[in-house]
Design a protein around this motif. Sequence first.
Motif, short mmCIF file in Angstrom:
data_model
loop_
_atom_site.label_atom_id
_atom_site.label_comp_id
_atom_site.label_asym_id
_atom_site.label_seq_id
_atom_site.Cartn_x
_atom_site.Cartn_y
_atom_site.Cartn_z
N UNK A 58 17.67 2.10 -8.35
CA UNK A 58 17.01 3.19 -7.72
C UNK A 58 16.16 3.83 -8.83
N UNK A 59 14.86 3.95 -8.80
CA UNK A 59 14.26 4.89 -9.85
C UNK A 59 14.77 6.22 -9.84
N UNK A 60 14.78 6.86 -11.07
CA UNK A 60 15.42 8.22 -11.27
C UNK A 60 14.78 8.87 -12.66
N UNK A 61 14.91 10.08 -12.79
CA UNK A 61 14.24 10.59 -14.06
C UNK A 61 15.28 9.85 -15.22
N UNK A 97 -1.50 -1.27 -8.73
CA UNK A 97 -1.54 -0.99 -7.18
C UNK A 97 -0.59 0.19 -6.62
N UNK A 98 0.17 0.42 -7.38
CA UNK A 98 0.97 1.61 -7.08
C UNK A 98 0.25 3.05 -7.24
N UNK A 99 -0.68 2.91 -8.23
CA UNK A 99 -1.46 4.23 -8.26
C UNK A 99 -0.92 4.80 -9.56
N UNK A 100 0.08 4.42 -10.24
CA UNK A 100 0.92 5.27 -11.27
C UNK A 100 0.32 4.71 -12.40
N UNK A 101 0.01 5.29 -13.57
CA UNK A 101 -0.40 4.71 -14.59
C UNK A 101 0.84 3.83 -15.35
N UNK A 157 1.98 2.81 -18.95
CA UNK A 157 2.07 3.20 -20.36
C UNK A 157 2.67 2.32 -21.40
N UNK A 173 13.71 6.23 -15.73
CA UNK A 173 12.51 5.64 -15.63
C UNK A 173 11.92 5.03 -16.92
N UNK A 189 0.24 -4.04 -4.08
CA UNK A 189 1.67 -3.89 -5.06
C UNK A 189 2.61 -4.40 -4.19
#
Lengths: 199, 179
Positions: B39-42, B113-117, B119, B45, B137
């Motif tokens: 689960x994505x989390x700070x 497609x998620x709209x997130x950059x 990097x 990431x 996405x």
Amino acid sequence: MTPLRRPPDGRMRAALLALVLALLSVAPASAATHYLLDGSGSQVGFSTDFGNSKITGNFPVSAADLELDFRDVARSNVSVTLDVRSAVASFPFAAQAMKGPKVLDARRHPTIGFRSTRVRRSGNGAVIDGALTLRGVTQPVSLYAVFARPVGSDPGDLDHLIIRLTGAIQRSAFGATGWPDAVGDEVQLDITAWIVRVD
Amino acid sequence: MRFANTAEGYGLLSRVLHWGIALAILGMLGLGTWIDRMTPDLSNFWLFGLHKSIGLTILVLVLVRLAWHRYSPPPVLRAMQHPWELYLARTVHWSLYLLLLAIPLTGWAASSATGIDTLYFDHWTVPPIAPPSESLSDLGFAAHGVLTKMLMLLLLLHIVGALRHGTGPGSALRRMWRG
Ligand code: HEM
């Protein structure tokens, strides 16, 4: 105008009570007073769970239109429009994810709108029931409103007011369901709007 | 040590690219499967960012390898016992190239497609190659997942095939390792 960045508690609460009393005595018995957004500092703060951390951020309020009847609050009307594309969050990925197609879909739904349907007095403030349109979906939402005077204004001066609205929404009710495992469904809202009397 | 390929053997660049990409792919199959389950989390990431950055690097390395082999053709495959073996080996090689282009491209498109950059190693923003769209996405990540399963299968065939032809002098494995 002096910007207020603090929630109205402590000394503010005293000022608030004084304001409510002042409004009751000063406001003309007749009709509602028309207010519009004052300046560009108004915003909607939000916060939601993200794993063990929180995502916080805010949206600028792009328009607000209020008919406030301080004698008979039920005759008041409130409408607020937010600019989704200018929202910011505590870290850049969160803002992008939030504006992206899985949550607010800002490209197709660049604004969020709230329009009151019923206003009733409650304690020092008012409960505003209304319809919130987010991601093109309209759902009933209740917000709690309190009014405050900008710091430094006269107690009887109703030309400039600050309205603070608090509440919470379930984002899933609007189809804003992206990353359900990672990001909380309940989003806390804390709106602070500076308004100015226009008639 | 020869840098370029000859009719007899692989030059240094082809060999370094082969084993570098191989190592990266094995790591990425593991890393991808791992992040897919979290689960994505700070706190995690950066693993998603790492996966994307290594994946884009693989894409570039595969393009370099393809370009290099046009310029400096690799040695032809040695004759095998059965003609179908040669045919299978070639098919597997070309399928591997196709997958090694399609997998990072679907990952990149789905991420866009998620709209997130996206990097590159936390430093450079890679341009999006797909517009923000939830269905794109989902589709992209589904394709990314299926293609990586196909890659695992083909890699198995590739490794079994290479080992079947021995490890001694003159074997394909020896040529790829030593030149
Ligand atoms: C050759 C390069 C790559 C390999 C071998 C690879 C491999 C994998 C694998 C095995 C998975 C798990 C899929 C599943 O089980 O459904 C995965 C997931 C993922 N990949 Fe890649 N990948 C590569 C390149 C990329 C690139 C270039 C990007 C983005 C720029 C990317 C973004 C992702 C993301 C975000 C996930 C997680 C999907 C999810 O959580 O649903 N990958 N990858």
